[in-house]
Scaffold this active site. Sequence first.
Site, PDB file in Angstrom:
ATOM      1  N   GLU A  22      -5.518  -3.289  -1.761  1.00 13.55           N
ATOM      2  CA  GLU A  22      -6.152  -4.147  -0.435  1.00 13.55           C
ATOM      3  C   GLU A  22      -7.838  -5.412  -1.571  1.00 13.55           C
ATOM      4  O   GLU A  22      -7.870  -6.384  -1.061  1.00 13.55           O
ATOM      5  CB  GLU A  22      -6.421  -4.190   0.196  1.00 13.55           C
ATOM      6  N   TRP A  56     -20.524  17.470  10.001  1.00 12.82           N
ATOM      7  CA  TRP A  56     -19.265  16.446   8.646  1.00 12.82           C
ATOM      8  C   TRP A  56     -19.465  17.613   7.838  1.00 12.82           C
ATOM      9  O   TRP A  56     -20.668  17.661   7.357  1.00 12.82           O
ATOM     10  CB  TRP A  56     -20.025  15.042   8.652  1.00 12.82           C
ATOM     11  N   THR A  81       0.952  -0.881  -0.083  1.00 14.16           N
ATOM     12  CA  THR A  81       0.161  -0.247  -0.010  1.00 14.16           C
ATOM     13  C   THR A  81       0.863   1.098   0.380  1.00 14.16           C
ATOM     14  O   THR A  81       2.172   1.392   0.812  1.00 14.16           O
ATOM     15  CB  THR A  81      -0.485   0.081   0.777  1.00 14.16           C
ATOM     16  N   LYS A 113     -14.607  18.041   9.975  1.00 18.69           N
ATOM     17  CA  LYS A 113     -15.927  17.871  11.428  1.00 18.69           C
ATOM     18  C   LYS A 113     -15.296  19.703  12.209  1.00 18.69           C
ATOM     19  O   LYS A 113     -14.904  20.147  12.809  1.00 18.69           O
ATOM     20  CB  LYS A 113     -15.903  17.069  12.519  1.00 18.69           C
TER      21      LYS A 113
HETATM   22  P1  AMP Z   1      -5.054   2.906  -3.317  1.00 14.38           P
HETATM   23  O1  AMP Z   1      -4.971   1.635  -2.443  1.00 14.38           O
HETATM   24  O2  AMP Z   1      -3.612   3.746  -3.611  1.00 14.38           O
HETATM   25  O3  AMP Z   1      -5.499   2.115  -5.139  1.00 14.38           O
HETATM   26  O4  AMP Z   1      -6.061   3.626  -2.587  1.00 14.38           O
HETATM   27  C1  AMP Z   1      -6.922   3.417  -2.130  1.00 14.38           C
HETATM   28  C2  AMP Z   1      -8.534   4.284  -2.053  1.00 14.38           C
HETATM   29  O5  AMP Z   1      -7.947   5.618  -3.058  1.00 14.38           O
HETATM   30  C3  AMP Z   1      -9.274   4.592  -1.377  1.00 14.38           C
HETATM   31  O6  AMP Z   1      -9.917   3.299  -0.482  1.00 14.38           O
HETATM   32  C4  AMP Z   1     -10.558   5.448  -1.818  1.00 14.38           C
HETATM   33  O7  AMP Z   1     -10.255   5.611  -0.532  1.00 14.38           O
HETATM   34  C5  AMP Z   1     -10.096   6.210  -2.881  1.00 14.38           C
HETATM   35  N1  AMP Z   1     -10.271   5.946  -4.533  1.00 14.38           N
HETATM   36  C6  AMP Z   1     -10.199   4.606  -5.091  1.00 14.38           C
HETATM   37  N2  AMP Z   1     -10.940   5.150  -6.104  1.00 14.38           N
HETATM   38  C7  AMP Z   1     -12.035   6.277  -6.011  1.00 14.38           C
HETATM   39  C8  AMP Z   1     -12.832   6.399  -6.567  1.00 14.38           C
HETATM   40  N3  AMP Z   1     -13.374   6.434  -7.569  1.00 14.38           N
HETATM   41  N4  AMP Z   1     -12.945   7.426  -5.862  1.00 14.38           N
HETATM   42  C9  AMP Z   1     -13.347   8.530  -4.780  1.00 14.38           C
HETATM   43  N5  AMP Z   1     -12.113   8.008  -3.924  1.00 14.38           N
HETATM   44  C10 AMP Z   1     -11.517   6.473  -4.572  1.00 14.38           C
END
Ligand code: AMP
Length: 534
Positions: free
Chosen positions: A331, A445, A184, A440
């Site tokens: 994940e 929110w 990650t 917040k």
């Molecule tokens: P990553 O593990 O680097 O792919 O990041 C994942 C995170 O990116 C998710 O938990 C979301 O917070 C954000 N994310 C991914 N796709 C979207 C989407 N289409 N809209 C909003 N947030 C997203």
Amino acid sequence: MQSLMMDAPLQIKTMLWRAEHLYGHKEVIARTDDGFDTFTLAELGRRARRLSNVLTDLGVRRGDRVGTLAWNTAEHLVSYYAVPCMGAVLHTINTRLSDEQIAYIIAHAEDTVLLVSKDQLPLLERLRDRLANVRAIIQLNGVVPTEGTLPVPVHSYADLMAAAPEAYEYPDLDENTAASMCYTSGTTGDPKGVVYSHRSTVLHALGLCTTGTIGVSEAERYMLVTPLSHVNSWGMPFACVLQGATIVLPGDHPVDTDYLAIIDHAKPTVLVGAVTVGMLVRRALEQYPGKYDISSLHTLWLGGQAPPIGEMKWWKQHHDIHVTQAWGMTEASPVLTFCGLTTANQHLDDEARFEIFGSQGQPLPLVELKLVDDDEREVPWDGTTPGEVLVRAPWVIRDYYDDPRSAASFMDGWFRTGDIATMTSDGYLTIVDRAKDLIKSGGEWISSVALENALIGHPKIVEASVISAPDPKWIERPVAFIVVAEEVSVDELKAHLKERFPSFWVPDRFEVIDELPKTSVGKFDKKLLRSEFL
Ligand code: AMP
């Protein structure tokens, strides 16, 4: 009573088998230093077997990790099949992480061989004392330097491949065998390892073929800008091979005009990339009107964060291109939801359709999800009540790799995504924020994502990111960081937001900056904004 059905294992080699036997003539078009390497899916299979022989000769055995530090190139794609099909584990390393993080994950994953683009050698030189398990390095392109201080041999990919035999009998593997790994990127502390299986990879690829919008199919040509070094390029190299679709790869160090030139040459129908890539391509198009032919494209799948509705409208209006989005995370292989219109929504007018396209869509088949409040009670799917999204699916992790922090991410067999969302009664998910980015203010929110989308929808704003700042009266208040196309007054921006949100949502401060910092996967970097500006 047990069934009498075959327990045929789900394996990556079965996807390759299908491409070789049914779609051997279909193409991969990969940009190189001096043009394009265009080859067939049958040739992809041959190259994969050669590379499996090369790795076997270098001592790679089942379960060994093979790291990659590479761009979206033909060689990198070949490793997607060569490594897992021989029973080893492909560990794609995000080249944009810091030296410290890369050193940590190479050691943590215990990589034995590294496949690297030529521009990554200086990085390895810097980390030379921290490559304890690495036995060999294969340089994927360019001339291998004769001098250097690396503690292990650096081989030329081209030379090794030329000498390697083409025959390699891929073994039958238990479907739960590890196939690939990715760490990650967005977390504080050390990156966490995610280990994908053959089973999860095959099921996720099938999932990508089922969605109404992207529905990976043989007829399409997919340009994969989303990095092969992050979450298996959203699983697309597997789904495309499974379906015999044409794959277009942008190669080393692509810049905005490279993307346009590649589209012009390779005629993709769908471009897959980060939201920021979509914005980059748009700006390049505006800078060079009429210079590049992008008429082959009908869809942009933009992800990693929510694509702003204003951007979606621009693409539709100027190029009749549909922008679609999915939601997911490292994940989850990564895709969990995909946005499209159900039959019940087909009659909607354009404005209402864009409302839906602004959501993250519905769960893929086999994905279950629920929303829970702070007390871990389920909240209703009423389109307004926010909750943290918990998910369960055959391509979601059940544990991080060898990580003591793991337990905090799970609840009764469900994975806690850390994303806050609302859900409509017909299953459309809207991400309101990352749990840690929600603001917040005075006990209420405020969604930073909603404010950002509205700001980017303003014609004078190019990029926007909203974070919370400490406030003596309200505890937290939103602050907006914006990149502008032309001068814009604070009053104008406030009026723009007041039309859309309650007045307490409207930021008191608007900071104009030259460029928003981006994370290693191209998202706006709120952590850096907070530490640099607040
Ligand atoms: P990553 O593990 O680097 O792919 O990041 C994942 C995170 O990116 C998710 O938990 C979301 O917070 C954000 N994310 C991914 N796709 C979207 C989407 N289409 N809209 C909003 N947030 C997203």
